[in-house]
Design a protein around this motif. Structure first.
Motif, PDB file in Angstrom:
ATOM      1  N   ALA A 227      10.843 -12.540  12.534  1.00 49.54           N
ATOM      2  CA  ALA A 227      11.392 -11.312  11.967  1.00 49.54           C
ATOM      3  C   ALA A 227      10.273 -10.333  11.613  1.00 49.54           C
ATOM      4  CB  ALA A 227      12.206 -11.622  10.715  1.00 49.54           C
ATOM      5  N   MET A 228      10.611  -9.059  11.724  1.00 52.52           N
ATOM      6  CA  MET A 228       9.716  -8.006  11.274  1.00 52.52           C
ATOM      7  C   MET A 228      10.223  -7.470   9.945  1.00 52.52           C
ATOM      8  SD  MET A 228       9.433  -4.079  12.443  1.00 52.52           S
ATOM      9  CE  MET A 228      10.839  -3.755  11.369  1.00 52.52           C
ATOM     10  N   HIS A 229       9.309  -7.307   8.987  1.00 53.69           N
ATOM     11  CA  HIS A 229       9.606  -6.611   7.730  1.00 53.69           C
ATOM     12  C   HIS A 229       8.672  -5.409   7.656  1.00 53.69           C
ATOM     13  CE1 HIS A 229      11.590 -10.384   6.790  1.00 53.69           C
ATOM     14  NE2 HIS A 229      12.098  -9.853   5.690  1.00 53.69           N
ATOM     15  N   LEU A 230       9.246  -4.240   7.441  1.00 56.04           N
ATOM     16  CA  LEU A 230       8.456  -3.005   7.336  1.00 56.04           C
ATOM     17  C   LEU A 230       8.828  -2.305   6.036  1.00 56.04           C
ATOM     18  CD1 LEU A 230       7.980  -0.369  10.196  1.00 56.04           C
ATOM     19  CD2 LEU A 230       8.398   0.340   7.842  1.00 56.04           C
ATOM     20  N   GLY A 231       7.823  -2.039   5.214  1.00 52.07           N
ATOM     21  CA  GLY A 231       8.069  -1.353   3.944  1.00 52.07           C
ATOM     22  C   GLY A 231       7.108  -0.188   3.763  1.00 52.07           C
ATOM     23  N   TYR A 232       7.502   0.773   2.927  1.00 50.05           N
ATOM     24  CA  TYR A 232       6.696   1.976   2.683  1.00 50.05           C
ATOM     25  C   TYR A 232       6.126   1.944   1.268  1.00 50.05           C
ATOM     26  CZ  TYR A 232       9.008   3.961   6.805  1.00 50.05           C
ATOM     27  OH  TYR A 232       9.478   4.194   8.081  1.00 50.05           O
ATOM     28  N   LYS A 233       4.944   2.508   1.123  1.00 48.03           N
ATOM     29  CA  LYS A 233       4.403   2.725  -0.214  1.00 48.03           C
ATOM     30  C   LYS A 233       4.917   4.055  -0.732  1.00 48.03           C
ATOM     31  CE  LYS A 233      -0.007   2.717  -2.714  1.00 48.03           C
ATOM     32  NZ  LYS A 233      -1.371   2.208  -2.596  1.00 48.03           N
ATOM     33  N   ARG A 234       5.388   4.067  -1.963  1.00 50.77           N
ATOM     34  CA  ARG A 234       5.944   5.302  -2.535  1.00 50.77           C
ATOM     35  C   ARG A 234       4.886   6.396  -2.601  1.00 50.77           C
ATOM     36  NH1 ARG A 234       8.206   1.320  -5.644  1.00 50.77           N
ATOM     37  NH2 ARG A 234      10.470   1.250  -5.664  1.00 50.77           N
ATOM     38  N   ASN A 235       5.327   7.610  -2.357  1.00 51.69           N
ATOM     39  CA  ASN A 235       4.447   8.768  -2.538  1.00 51.69           C
ATOM     40  C   ASN A 235       4.299   9.049  -4.026  1.00 51.69           C
ATOM     41  OD1 ASN A 235       3.552   9.992   0.010  1.00 51.69           O
ATOM     42  ND2 ASN A 235       5.747  10.059   0.458  1.00 51.69           N
ATOM     43  N   GLY A 236       3.062   9.256  -4.467  1.00 52.58           N
ATOM     44  CA  GLY A 236       2.830   9.595  -5.877  1.00 52.58           C
ATOM     45  C   GLY A 236       2.940   8.441  -6.811  1.00 52.58           C
TER      46      GLY A 236
END
Length: 236
Positions: A227-236
């Motif tokens: 499986a692929m898990h992709l997450g983003y770092k919050r801006n600010g």
């Protein structure tokens, strides 16, 4: 004296490095190439950007990232097995990828400043670290705000019947392949243990959230064997 997980994993990869690429293809029936290709498509890597590839091994994903970022971008591959990095460096040199730097280091304690990379990846390496959460938090720390943290890893199929078949394959068949192709029965027995104990998709999603990542995308491959898990770092 019993070895720590870190010592065991280090021993495994220092021993199997010569056959690692061949064995990956045998174990996954070459599916790992298609999984990575699809993951890269979903990442939408931009030219001129920066990427860090953790537990990079023989640098296949590092090279794929380098081809996307182009000569104006920068990709660092990090691994704690010098033997694996040696194979990776040969590939990088052959392809004349000046935007790639391979370094010896520990994924649990990254030698980079906060907010350093547009993308941070780990491919089939998270299951081998002593503490999954520490590595995810380190990935979140070094990625830039708005940047992407991506894990491609073995997972836990949920379909009854197929799940049992999968674990039978990993426990009994894969170590035999290791003995036949790489003369390493014991090492490939360890790898099946690490895959069996690794969290399932929902559990890993929660860990991504706990590490401070948001808008997590999950994509299972081949009935959930990976499986692929992709997450983003919050801006600010």
């Amino acid at each position: 004296m019993e070895q720590s997980k870190e010592q065991r994993v280090h021993h495994v990869f220092e021993k199997i490095y010569k056959n690692y690429d061949q064995m990956n293809s045998v174990i996954s029936f070459q599916q790992h190439i298609a999984w990575r290709k699809d993951t890269m498509k979903r990442m939408d890597v931009q030219e001129g950007s920066s990427a860090l590839d953790l537990c990079c091994g023989t640098a296949d994903w590092t090279i794929a990232l380098a081809e996307k970022v182009g000569p104006k971008g920068k990709v660092i591959g990090l691994d704690f097995s010098k033997n694996m990095l040696k194979i990776g460096q040969e590939k990088v040199d052959k392809l004349k990828l000046n935007q790639v730097e391979l370094i010896h280091g520990n994924a649990m304690d990254l030698p980079f400043e906060d907010n350093s990379f547009d993308y941070v990846t780990i491919g089939f390496g998270l299951r081998n670290v002593p503490d999954y959460m520490t590595v995810l938090k380190e990935m979140q720390r070094v990625v830039k705000p708005g940047g992407k943290v991506v894990c491609l890893e073995t997972s836990q199929p949920t379909m009854i019947g197929f799940r049992q078949l999968y674990f039978f394959y990993f426990r009994f068949i894969m170590p035999v392949f290791g003995k036949l192709f790489a003369k390493s029965f014991k090492e490939y027995s360890w790898l099946q243990e690490s895959a069996r104990d690794f969290p399932g998709m929902k559990e890993l999603t929660k860990m991504f959230q706990e590490a401070g990542l948001t808008d997590i995308e999950v994509k299972p491959y081949t009935l959930g064997v990976a499986a692929m898990h992709l997450g983003y770092k919050r801006n600010g």
